[in-house]
Design a protein around this motif. Sequence first.
Motif, PDB file in Angstrom:
ATOM      1  N   ALA A 101      76.328 -10.093 -27.876  1.00  0.00           N
ATOM      2  CA  ALA A 101      77.533  -9.520 -27.645  1.00  0.00           C
ATOM      3  C   ALA A 101      78.540 -10.498 -28.449  1.00  0.00           C
ATOM      4  O   ALA A 101      79.699 -10.287 -28.693  1.00  0.00           O
ATOM      5  N   LYS A 102      78.179 -11.867 -28.160  1.00  0.00           N
ATOM      6  CA  LYS A 102      79.277 -12.890 -28.908  1.00  0.00           C
ATOM      7  C   LYS A 102      79.238 -12.645 -30.371  1.00  0.00           C
ATOM      8  O   LYS A 102      80.415 -12.783 -30.947  1.00  0.00           O
ATOM      9  N   LYS A 103      78.358 -12.133 -31.072  1.00  0.00           N
ATOM     10  CA  LYS A 103      78.369 -11.976 -32.352  1.00  0.00           C
ATOM     11  C   LYS A 103      79.320 -10.823 -32.747  1.00  0.00           C
ATOM     12  O   LYS A 103      80.229 -10.775 -33.622  1.00  0.00           O
ATOM     13  N   MET A 104      79.067  -9.639 -31.890  1.00  0.00           N
ATOM     14  CA  MET A 104      80.012  -8.539 -32.008  1.00  0.00           C
ATOM     15  C   MET A 104      81.358  -8.615 -31.607  1.00  0.00           C
ATOM     16  O   MET A 104      82.186  -8.304 -32.207  1.00  0.00           O
ATOM     17  N   ALA A 105      81.523  -9.584 -30.621  1.00  0.00           N
ATOM     18  CA  ALA A 105      83.115 -10.268 -30.301  1.00  0.00           C
ATOM     19  C   ALA A 105      83.411 -10.708 -31.331  1.00  0.00           C
ATOM     20  O   ALA A 105      84.842 -10.632 -31.758  1.00  0.00           O
ATOM     21  N   ALA A 106      82.967 -11.571 -32.064  1.00  0.00           N
ATOM     22  CA  ALA A 106      83.290 -12.619 -33.144  1.00  0.00           C
ATOM     23  C   ALA A 106      83.737 -11.555 -34.471  1.00  0.00           C
ATOM     24  O   ALA A 106      84.745 -11.654 -35.037  1.00  0.00           O
ATOM     25  N   LEU A 107      82.646 -10.587 -34.594  1.00  0.00           N
ATOM     26  CA  LEU A 107      83.099  -9.784 -35.467  1.00  0.00           C
ATOM     27  C   LEU A 107      84.343  -8.876 -35.352  1.00  0.00           C
ATOM     28  O   LEU A 107      84.834  -8.541 -36.449  1.00  0.00           O
ATOM     29  N   GLY A 108      84.551  -8.534 -34.172  1.00  0.00           N
ATOM     30  CA  GLY A 108      85.524  -7.495 -33.950  1.00  0.00           C
ATOM     31  C   GLY A 108      86.840  -8.498 -34.002  1.00  0.00           C
ATOM     32  O   GLY A 108      87.745  -7.958 -34.689  1.00  0.00           O
ATOM     33  N   ARG A 109      87.007  -9.803 -33.748  1.00  0.00           N
ATOM     34  CA  ARG A 109      88.026 -10.459 -33.907  1.00  0.00           C
ATOM     35  C   ARG A 109      88.232 -10.735 -35.396  1.00  0.00           C
ATOM     36  O   ARG A 109      89.400 -10.811 -35.918  1.00  0.00           O
ATOM     37  N   LEU A 110      87.154 -10.864 -36.072  1.00  0.00           N
ATOM     38  CA  LEU A 110      87.402 -11.008 -37.633  1.00  0.00           C
ATOM     39  C   LEU A 110      87.775  -9.673 -38.216  1.00  0.00           C
ATOM     40  O   LEU A 110      88.958  -9.866 -38.883  1.00  0.00           O
ATOM     41  N   VAL A 111      87.349  -8.763 -37.815  1.00  0.00           N
ATOM     42  CA  VAL A 111      88.007  -7.410 -38.546  1.00  0.00           C
ATOM     43  C   VAL A 111      89.170  -7.093 -38.140  1.00  0.00           C
ATOM     44  O   VAL A 111      90.053  -6.577 -38.930  1.00  0.00           O
ATOM     45  N   ALA A 112      89.685  -7.296 -36.687  1.00  0.00           N
ATOM     46  CA  ALA A 112      90.949  -7.278 -36.455  1.00  0.00           C
ATOM     47  C   ALA A 112      91.913  -8.286 -36.693  1.00  0.00           C
ATOM     48  O   ALA A 112      92.936  -7.737 -37.491  1.00  0.00           O
TER      49      ALA A 112
ATOM     50  N   GLN B 170      56.246 -15.270 -11.499  1.00  0.00           N
ATOM     51  CA  GLN B 170      57.629 -14.883 -11.245  1.00  0.00           C
ATOM     52  C   GLN B 170      58.493 -15.930 -12.353  1.00  0.00           C
ATOM     53  O   GLN B 170      59.760 -15.348 -12.669  1.00  0.00           O
ATOM     54  N   LEU B 171      58.170 -16.868 -12.355  1.00  0.00           N
ATOM     55  CA  LEU B 171      59.020 -17.955 -13.491  1.00  0.00           C
ATOM     56  C   LEU B 171      58.843 -17.103 -14.838  1.00  0.00           C
ATOM     57  O   LEU B 171      59.847 -17.102 -15.655  1.00  0.00           O
ATOM     58  N   GLN B 172      57.561 -16.892 -15.306  1.00  0.00           N
ATOM     59  CA  GLN B 172      57.646 -16.175 -16.579  1.00  0.00           C
ATOM     60  C   GLN B 172      58.469 -15.047 -16.815  1.00  0.00           C
ATOM     61  O   GLN B 172      59.123 -14.633 -17.795  1.00  0.00           O
ATOM     62  N   ASP B 173      58.473 -14.115 -15.568  1.00  0.00           N
ATOM     63  CA  ASP B 173      59.355 -13.055 -15.735  1.00  0.00           C
ATOM     64  C   ASP B 173      60.703 -13.352 -15.629  1.00  0.00           C
ATOM     65  O   ASP B 173      61.308 -12.887 -16.287  1.00  0.00           O
ATOM     66  N   SER B 174      61.109 -14.527 -15.002  1.00  0.00           N
ATOM     67  CA  SER B 174      62.649 -15.145 -15.162  1.00  0.00           C
ATOM     68  C   SER B 174      63.051 -15.322 -16.423  1.00  0.00           C
ATOM     69  O   SER B 174      63.870 -15.285 -16.975  1.00  0.00           O
ATOM     70  N   LEU B 175      61.754 -16.001 -17.024  1.00  0.00           N
ATOM     71  CA  LEU B 175      62.207 -16.547 -18.380  1.00  0.00           C
ATOM     72  C   LEU B 175      62.133 -15.478 -19.437  1.00  0.00           C
ATOM     73  O   LEU B 175      63.217 -15.381 -20.319  1.00  0.00           O
ATOM     74  N   ASP B 176      61.403 -14.562 -19.222  1.00  0.00           N
ATOM     75  CA  ASP B 176      61.680 -13.254 -20.069  1.00  0.00           C
ATOM     76  C   ASP B 176      62.869 -12.723 -19.821  1.00  0.00           C
ATOM     77  O   ASP B 176      63.539 -12.125 -20.880  1.00  0.00           O
ATOM     78  N   THR B 177      63.369 -12.575 -18.683  1.00  0.00           N
ATOM     79  CA  THR B 177      64.807 -11.905 -18.290  1.00  0.00           C
ATOM     80  C   THR B 177      65.841 -12.945 -18.919  1.00  0.00           C
ATOM     81  O   THR B 177      66.753 -12.141 -19.557  1.00  0.00           O
ATOM     82  N   LEU B 178      65.741 -14.060 -18.679  1.00  0.00           N
ATOM     83  CA  LEU B 178      66.783 -14.982 -19.138  1.00  0.00           C
ATOM     84  C   LEU B 178      66.640 -14.835 -20.762  1.00  0.00           C
ATOM     85  O   LEU B 178      67.873 -14.872 -21.429  1.00  0.00           O
ATOM     86  N   HIS B 179      65.556 -14.853 -21.507  1.00  0.00           N
ATOM     87  CA  HIS B 179      65.795 -14.575 -22.990  1.00  0.00           C
ATOM     88  C   HIS B 179      66.118 -13.487 -23.488  1.00  0.00           C
ATOM     89  O   HIS B 179      66.968 -13.479 -24.294  1.00  0.00           O
TER      90      HIS B 179
ATOM     91  N   GLN C 250      69.961 -13.778 -22.877  1.00  0.00           N
ATOM     92  CA  GLN C 250      70.389 -14.683 -23.897  1.00  0.00           C
ATOM     93  C   GLN C 250      70.436 -14.159 -25.221  1.00  0.00           C
ATOM     94  O   GLN C 250      71.496 -13.971 -25.825  1.00  0.00           O
ATOM     95  N   GLU C 251      69.573 -13.038 -25.438  1.00  0.00           N
ATOM     96  CA  GLU C 251      69.696 -12.140 -26.681  1.00  0.00           C
ATOM     97  C   GLU C 251      71.035 -11.546 -26.746  1.00  0.00           C
ATOM     98  O   GLU C 251      71.641 -11.268 -27.643  1.00  0.00           O
ATOM     99  N   GLN C 252      70.978 -10.765 -25.435  1.00  0.00           N
ATOM    100  CA  GLN C 252      72.066  -9.701 -25.393  1.00  0.00           C
ATOM    101  C   GLN C 252      73.480 -10.300 -25.510  1.00  0.00           C
ATOM    102  O   GLN C 252      74.355  -9.996 -26.206  1.00  0.00           O
ATOM    103  N   LEU C 253      73.788 -11.815 -24.842  1.00  0.00           N
ATOM    104  CA  LEU C 253      74.731 -12.594 -25.061  1.00  0.00           C
ATOM    105  C   LEU C 253      75.172 -12.801 -26.254  1.00  0.00           C
ATOM    106  O   LEU C 253      76.194 -12.908 -26.857  1.00  0.00           O
ATOM    107  N   VAL C 254      73.953 -13.306 -26.965  1.00  0.00           N
ATOM    108  CA  VAL C 254      74.289 -13.786 -28.457  1.00  0.00           C
ATOM    109  C   VAL C 254      74.872 -12.672 -29.319  1.00  0.00           C
ATOM    110  O   VAL C 254      75.711 -12.677 -30.013  1.00  0.00           O
TER     111      VAL C 254
END
Length: 396
Positions: free
Chosen positions: A152-163, A134-143, A146-150
């Motif tokens: 998303a953050k990159k895309m948000a930063a790119l959007g701000r930069l382009v704007a 269960q912990l491994q599943d939670s870690l996999d989900t967390l990772h 985290q990848e999705q957040l990273v």
Amino acid sequence: MARILVVDDNPNNLDVLAELFDQHDFVVLFALDGRTGLQRAESGRPDLILLDVMMANMDGFETCRKLKANSSTKDIPVIFMTALTDTTHKVKAFASGAVDYITKPFEPEEVLARVHTHLTLQQLRQDLQTKNEQLQDSLDTLHSTQEQLVQAKKMAALGRLVAGIAHEINTPVGVGITAASFLEKKSREVADLYASGKLPRSEFETYLRQSVDSTASILSNLQRAAKLIQHFKQVAIDQHSEEHHRVNLKLYFSNLFTGLQAKYEHFPYQTSLTCQEDLYVDIYPGMLVQILSQLFENSVLHGFEHAQTGTISLDIHPQGNRLFLQYRDNGKGMNPEQCERVFDPFFTTKRAQGAVGLGMHIVYNLITQTLGGTIECQSEPEQGTTFSISLPILNT
């Protein structure tokens, strides 16, 4: 209800154990030899196995080794029951994979106690394995999150930069287009008047003045747009764009300070450099020039605005495998909001004076992304500003 497999070629032992376990609500499976025991273990999936050592054809040691070699039975705890009491046989039993060893003749209370103990341990192991999964599943989900957040953050930063790029470039380009449209309209009017022979001298002189003003405006705004584009290119600077060189840091930064001071026609400020004389380090000169030039410019144009005196200091020292640089000025400093946003793209307090707000963002990207270091800013109003930089020392 726990299931116990008893493997013993003595029927009397089987009868005694069957009665004992039946009284304590265990489900009991039996086998009179090792081969049958292996079959019963795989088909019946017991929770624990009691195994005799001395049996015909296949003894308990071999039976236990085969149980542990089978993926479907390897996790079932095995307790040996035998009249062999010498240390050699006990060691051999544990080496074959057993978890315990009961000598015959056995006491029923001892057998029950050991069975209960190992059933409890087995349940705890199974619970632990489930929790780990269960912990491994939670870690996999967390990772994954985290990848999705990273991203998303990159895309948000790119959007701000382009704007920001669109906003910044739109202004000079828009002004240039307006001036060009005006000039094109006036040129047609003058051309029509000239063709009809009705172009007075005053009208032509007015047109010339308007042409000069319009072309100056077009040129100025195109130059600003070109400067902005150059800044934007620096934001995405290639980390492999130059080679590193081994330099004497004190001499290098001393010369750099001299060159930076020479950029300004009037430089009433003091500079101070603290660095050991014989410190040789491999660095990327171009990137450090860019970083120090921007910090220097930040101090002169912002920190020392309207000030006739001031001090800029740079303290450099190695520690372990890292190089630490502390850049300070004793200028007017920044309030908490400005300090927090100092590395944000397009953040500037001098936009009315033509500042783009990319300089410190470029510095941050160079240090953290290209050079693999860190930079922090500490500042308070009227207390000056300090930038603390940590860079990995390159391996030569």
